[in-house]
Design a protein around this motif. Structure first.
Motif, PDB file in Angstrom:
ATOM      1  N   GLU A 141      38.158 -20.027  -7.658  1.00  0.00           N
ATOM      2  CA  GLU A 141      38.138 -18.832  -6.815  1.00  0.00           C
ATOM      3  C   GLU A 141      38.122 -17.561  -7.665  1.00  0.00           C
ATOM      4  OE1 GLU A 141      41.409 -19.442  -4.108  1.00  0.00           O
ATOM      5  OE2 GLU A 141      40.763 -21.495  -3.754  1.00  0.00           O
ATOM      6  N   LYS A 146      37.456 -28.152  -3.588  1.00  0.00           N
ATOM      7  CA  LYS A 146      37.354 -28.300  -5.036  1.00  0.00           C
ATOM      8  C   LYS A 146      37.025 -29.738  -5.416  1.00  0.00           C
ATOM      9  CE  LYS A 146      40.943 -24.847  -5.643  1.00  0.00           C
ATOM     10  NZ  LYS A 146      42.070 -24.365  -6.450  1.00  0.00           N
ATOM     11  N   VAL A 204      29.339 -27.129   2.106  1.00  0.00           N
ATOM     12  CA  VAL A 204      28.491 -26.002   2.500  1.00  0.00           C
ATOM     13  C   VAL A 204      28.509 -25.815   4.022  1.00  0.00           C
ATOM     14  CG1 VAL A 204      26.083 -25.228   2.591  1.00  0.00           C
ATOM     15  CG2 VAL A 204      27.039 -26.085   0.448  1.00  0.00           C
ATOM     16  N   VAL A 252      27.501 -23.295  -5.006  1.00  0.00           N
ATOM     17  CA  VAL A 252      27.484 -24.761  -5.066  1.00  0.00           C
ATOM     18  C   VAL A 252      26.040 -25.251  -5.177  1.00  0.00           C
ATOM     19  CG1 VAL A 252      27.907 -26.890  -3.758  1.00  0.00           C
ATOM     20  CG2 VAL A 252      29.661 -25.108  -3.844  1.00  0.00           C
ATOM     21  N   LEU A 253      25.176 -24.765  -4.299  1.00  0.00           N
ATOM     22  CA  LEU A 253      23.810 -25.304  -4.230  1.00  0.00           C
ATOM     23  C   LEU A 253      22.943 -24.833  -5.393  1.00  0.00           C
ATOM     24  CD1 LEU A 253      23.213 -25.096  -0.379  1.00  0.00           C
ATOM     25  CD2 LEU A 253      23.882 -27.085  -1.743  1.00  0.00           C
ATOM     26  N   HIS A 301      29.992 -23.619 -10.570  1.00  0.00           N
ATOM     27  CA  HIS A 301      30.928 -24.463  -9.817  1.00  0.00           C
ATOM     28  C   HIS A 301      32.383 -24.162 -10.180  1.00  0.00           C
ATOM     29  CE1 HIS A 301      27.796 -27.695  -8.496  1.00  0.00           C
ATOM     30  NE2 HIS A 301      27.520 -26.482  -8.080  1.00  0.00           N
ATOM     31  N   ASP A 302      32.641 -23.853 -11.451  1.00  0.00           N
ATOM     32  CA  ASP A 302      34.005 -23.484 -11.854  1.00  0.00           C
ATOM     33  C   ASP A 302      34.499 -22.266 -11.111  1.00  0.00           C
ATOM     34  OD1 ASP A 302      34.220 -25.474 -13.628  1.00  0.00           O
ATOM     35  OD2 ASP A 302      34.091 -24.240 -15.436  1.00  0.00           O
ATOM     36  N   LYS A 340      28.719 -21.175  -0.857  1.00  0.00           N
ATOM     37  CA  LYS A 340      27.608 -22.081  -0.576  1.00  0.00           C
ATOM     38  C   LYS A 340      26.499 -21.908  -1.600  1.00  0.00           C
ATOM     39  CE  LYS A 340      28.495 -21.634   4.330  1.00  0.00           C
ATOM     40  NZ  LYS A 340      27.952 -21.643   5.679  1.00  0.00           N
ATOM     41  N   VAL A 373      33.677 -21.281  -8.217  1.00  0.00           N
ATOM     42  CA  VAL A 373      34.026 -21.665  -6.848  1.00  0.00           C
ATOM     43  C   VAL A 373      35.395 -22.347  -6.843  1.00  0.00           C
ATOM     44  CG1 VAL A 373      33.447 -23.194  -4.921  1.00  0.00           C
ATOM     45  CG2 VAL A 373      31.638 -21.903  -6.075  1.00  0.00           C
ATOM     46  N   VAL A 374      35.562 -23.297  -7.775  1.00  0.00           N
ATOM     47  CA  VAL A 374      36.800 -24.088  -7.791  1.00  0.00           C
ATOM     48  C   VAL A 374      38.002 -23.204  -8.131  1.00  0.00           C
ATOM     49  CG1 VAL A 374      37.992 -25.913  -9.059  1.00  0.00           C
ATOM     50  CG2 VAL A 374      35.655 -26.277  -8.253  1.00  0.00           C
TER      51      VAL A 374
END
Lengths: 333, 333
Positions: free
Chosen positions: B98, A115, A96, B118-119, B92-93, B115, B95-96
């Motif tokens: 994209e 990741k 973050v 994730v959080l 989260h997926d 960010k 993010v990973v």
């Protein structure tokens, strides 16, 4: 969390008093951070877990349990749980914050990628829950799962509180409780609960951890503006460059005249920072006594931590916890 | 997870049979995704949780509990827990991977930022643990915390298994169990455990969820190469472009001659993809019967799911679960 755990002496004494249990915690951490199927996991976790760090949080759990005379083994599980939660949040924080260094080494997100940091953090978080289930104690489960939610909530709150001059001391305290104090207070509280301490003692352990965590974070935020009486080797101005509103700046903004407000708006809200701005910010902090006022707050929280200990049994560990509170603020006193 | 939950008819019947409980699950989800302090959290979660999705996983928990005659209310907590875990992994997926779209809408990482994803994912994960603690049932806690660890481990394994032609069917199965089947099997298993089903029945519920989840994911991977008998409106070739090794490709690679191996090495391992490569890949999948073989595997897993149900009581819900297994694979049958 960006906390510099440079609290050597009382922690060293705690380490000695808890050496056997701490070894068991470390063995359990090594065992549980393994993964049969995904070799990337132990690579990343070993980088972080073995990198040092003072193991302050798990030590608090062990200390609380020992101080209350706990005869069993489950404080080891709870202490390892606390360290896993801490490590998981560090991995996600570095993603973050786009951090490149932690404890003087490159961060996992830099060595591998974001990741891996996100997913290995999730793995550690899940492992922490497996660990905390094992003692079979529902109350410690409630405390630790609540703490996890408060931590995540505090991190999200920090996202919106950063770069926003309306962030006041109440919001700052909320963020600090989330990002730092929630895990400190859960660490001490579960130690008391597993030892079947009285309600009054459990409450005192919570209050100690809460106040210690807040003092700890205020000190860290002071050091970021060079608030140390001697040189500590910490970079001054990281929070300023990242436009984080921490206690010294919040106090200076509250006393700012219009020209100063315009300055803070430009450098913090708009992120338009130029040569000499950090120096000007330091001037403003000094002019309004913001560093001294934040330092007084840290000392006040350390005092509250020590006062909380009074209802706990007389014990060498109690004295070490008291010294620890003094030591945390001695870096800026 | 990238799973298209287009399993309408038997799910609709389950929805009707479980309408009251499902409403309670939705109310609990709305209540627990709130946050007093961080308004960003309900923004992000509402975007995702309210966006639809068929609530397949929580429905499995409710169905298992009802099928086994559970008289209480805690299956609602467990079902909501399962949906929170699912939602956290989706955040989260994205993010990973994209990702830019999910369920036809822009993803949270695109609307807000990585960010926040994730959080807020961490927050939902923590909330899921708070929820699962409430029934006070240690065995469901073990099952769900273990599932969380398997999910995270599977996601990390997928990171290293992607873009690596050595990934074989055993590794694929491991990844699929982690990313999809672990939560399906935990969902059905906890429904049985909270209903105090016999060990044999609990095992059968686990096996049903496990096999259903595997069939589900194989079908999803087939559809990504256009394996549907009718048009479904899914983009063909996403996994190919993302260089993910899924079952059809693994089967084709296993039968590849040297020229074909060179092709797969170039497009999957090196990521050097040109016009016409997807068409050539589809030719190779057809030439080696890879689509048909993967389809046969999916049907086999659906059959295993149905067989597992035989030790469970006769009940309309049991028939719906059996139909659900057929329906999941009907998209490619």
């Amino acid at each position: 969390m960006g906390v510099n755990e440079n609290v050597l002496k009382p922690l060293d004494r705690l380490s000695q008093a808890l050496a056997g249990e701490m070894e068991a915690v470390n063995a359990l951490i090594r065992q549980r951070m393994a993964s049969k199927h995904a070799p990337r996991i132990p690579e990343v976790t070993a980088h972080l877990v073995e990198a040092g760090g003072k193991r302050l949080r798990p030590m608090l759990t062990l200390a609380a349990a020992k101080l209350l005379g706990y005869p069993g083994d489950y404080h080891v599980h709870l202490a390892a749980t606390v360290e896993f939660i801490h490590t998981a949040t560090l991995l996600h924080d570095d993603v973050v914050d786009e951090s490149q260094q932690r404890r003087g080494r490159p961060t996992a997100n830099l060595l591998w990628d974001n990741k891996s940091s996100v997913l290995v953090g999730d793995y550690l978080f899940a492992r922490s829950f497996q660990l905390m289930v094992e003692p079979g104690n529902l109350r410690t489960l409630e405390i630790l799962s609540n703490a996890s939610a408060v931590i995540a909530e505090g991190e999200v709150l920090q996202l919106s509180a950063a770069q926003d001059l309306r962030t006041d001391e109440a919001i700052y305290l909320q963020v600090v409780r989330g990002k730092t104090a929630a895990l400190f207070s859960a660490a001490t509280e579960v130690g008391g609960v597993i030892a079947e301490a009285s309600e009054e003692q459990v409450r005192a352990l919570f209050d100690y951890g809460d106040a210690l965590g807040i003092a700890f974070q205020i000190v860290d935020d002071l050091l970021d503006y060079g608030g140390a009486t001697e040189t500590i080797g910490k970079n001054v101005g990281d929070d300023f460059r990242e436009r984080k509103l921490t206690l010294p700046v919040i106090k200076a903004v509250a006393k700012a005249d219009q020209a100063e407000r315009d300055f803070w708006t430009r450098v913090i809200e708009k992120g338009d920072q130029r040569d000499g701005d950090l120096e000007h910010a330091l001037d403003l902090l000094a002019r309004h006594g913001a560093m001294d006022a934040a330092r007084a707050d840290a000392l006040d929280w350390a005092g509250r931590a020590k006062s909380a200990l009074s209802v706990l049994p007389e014990h060498p560990i109690r004295d070490m916890l008291s010294d620890l509170a003094d030591f945390v603020v001695s870096r800026v006193a």
